[in-house]
Scaffold this motif. Structure first.
Motif, PDB file in Angstrom:
ATOM      1  N   VAL A  57     -17.557  47.579  61.957  1.00  0.00           N
ATOM      2  CA  VAL A  57     -17.355  46.435  61.538  1.00  0.00           C
ATOM      3  C   VAL A  57     -16.457  46.545  60.507  1.00  0.00           C
ATOM      4  O   VAL A  57     -16.580  47.536  59.511  1.00  0.00           O
ATOM      5  N   LYS A  59     -15.194  45.571  57.061  1.00  0.00           N
ATOM      6  CA  LYS A  59     -15.481  44.659  55.764  1.00  0.00           C
ATOM      7  C   LYS A  59     -14.370  43.783  55.024  1.00  0.00           C
ATOM      8  O   LYS A  59     -13.184  44.262  55.320  1.00  0.00           O
ATOM      9  N   PHE A  77     -23.741  39.584  63.731  1.00  0.00           N
ATOM     10  CA  PHE A  77     -22.531  39.827  63.789  1.00  0.00           C
ATOM     11  C   PHE A  77     -21.669  38.458  63.545  1.00  0.00           C
ATOM     12  O   PHE A  77     -20.527  38.612  63.371  1.00  0.00           O
ATOM     13  N   LYS A  80     -18.312  38.148  61.521  1.00  0.00           N
ATOM     14  CA  LYS A  80     -17.880  39.382  61.225  1.00  0.00           C
ATOM     15  C   LYS A  80     -16.601  39.868  62.135  1.00  0.00           C
ATOM     16  O   LYS A  80     -16.366  39.094  63.125  1.00  0.00           O
TER      17      LYS A  80
END
Ligand code: FES
Ligand code: FES
Length: 181
Positions: A57, A59, A77, A80
């Motif tokens: 993931v 950020k 998710f 994301k």
């Protein structure tokens, strides 16, 4: 019987997935396989132990996080930016891989894996480790233990882990800016 669904939007390997209906209870691993045909992240234990299933993931601050997909629902998710093992190399306009990432290449050059089932997880974990070093370099003397700490949660049934570690060490030593002494 139909499963209750909810809209899911996210970005995977730079592809925007916009508001598609996904069952509330579907795990991310199943979503990747069944909806997107992204089958590189492996189902190993299915219980949060082996980390063959992990993805990255990305950020908001650009840093990377490793997340399991076997025990975490697809809807976690939402919104994301996700990178699966299919998204690490370079691609041409048709989506075909034209070049592996430096880390993937290092694993091949060091003969790091045998059956390769665990490899997507190691690619994910080691990529996150390299990103952490880029943001916060460590001393050369700390490197061996840092590699162990970073990759220890990944289980491999075939190898002694040594060549995975050698590949990561070699790449860290060759990459400017990851060590501070
Ligand atoms: S398959 Fe996800 S941790 Fe083992
Ligand atoms: S290379 Fe076979 S499980 Fe790791």
């Amino acid at each position: 019987m139909t499963l209750a669904t909810k809209k899911l939007s996210l970005t995977i390997n730079d592809r925007v997935i916009d508001r598609i209906d996904v069952p509330y209870t579907m795990m991310m691993q199943d979503f990747l396989y069944e909806y997107l045909n992204l089958t590189g992240s492996r189902m190993g234990c299915g219980q949060g132990i082996c980390n063959a299933c992990t993805v990255i993931v990305e950020k908001d601050d650009g840093s990377l996080e490793e997340v399991q997909t076997c025990t975490i629902g697809a809807h976690w998710f939402e919104g994301k930016r996700v990178r699966t093992v299919e998204g690490h190399g370079s691609h041409d306009a048709s989506g075909a891989i034209t070049k592996l990432s430096p880390l993937q290449q290092a694993f091949i050059e060091h003969f790091s894996f045998q059956c390769g089932y665990c490899t997507p997880g190691f690619v994910t974990g080691a990529t996150v480790f390299m990103d952490q070093l880029k943001r916060k370099p460590i001393a050369r003397a700390e490197l061996e233990q840092a590699i162990i700490d970073a990759l220890d949660k990944h289980i491999c049934r075939c190898t002694g882990y040594v060549r995975y570690h050698e590949a990561v060490r070699d790449l860290v030593l060759k990459t400017p800016g990851l060590l501070n002494g």
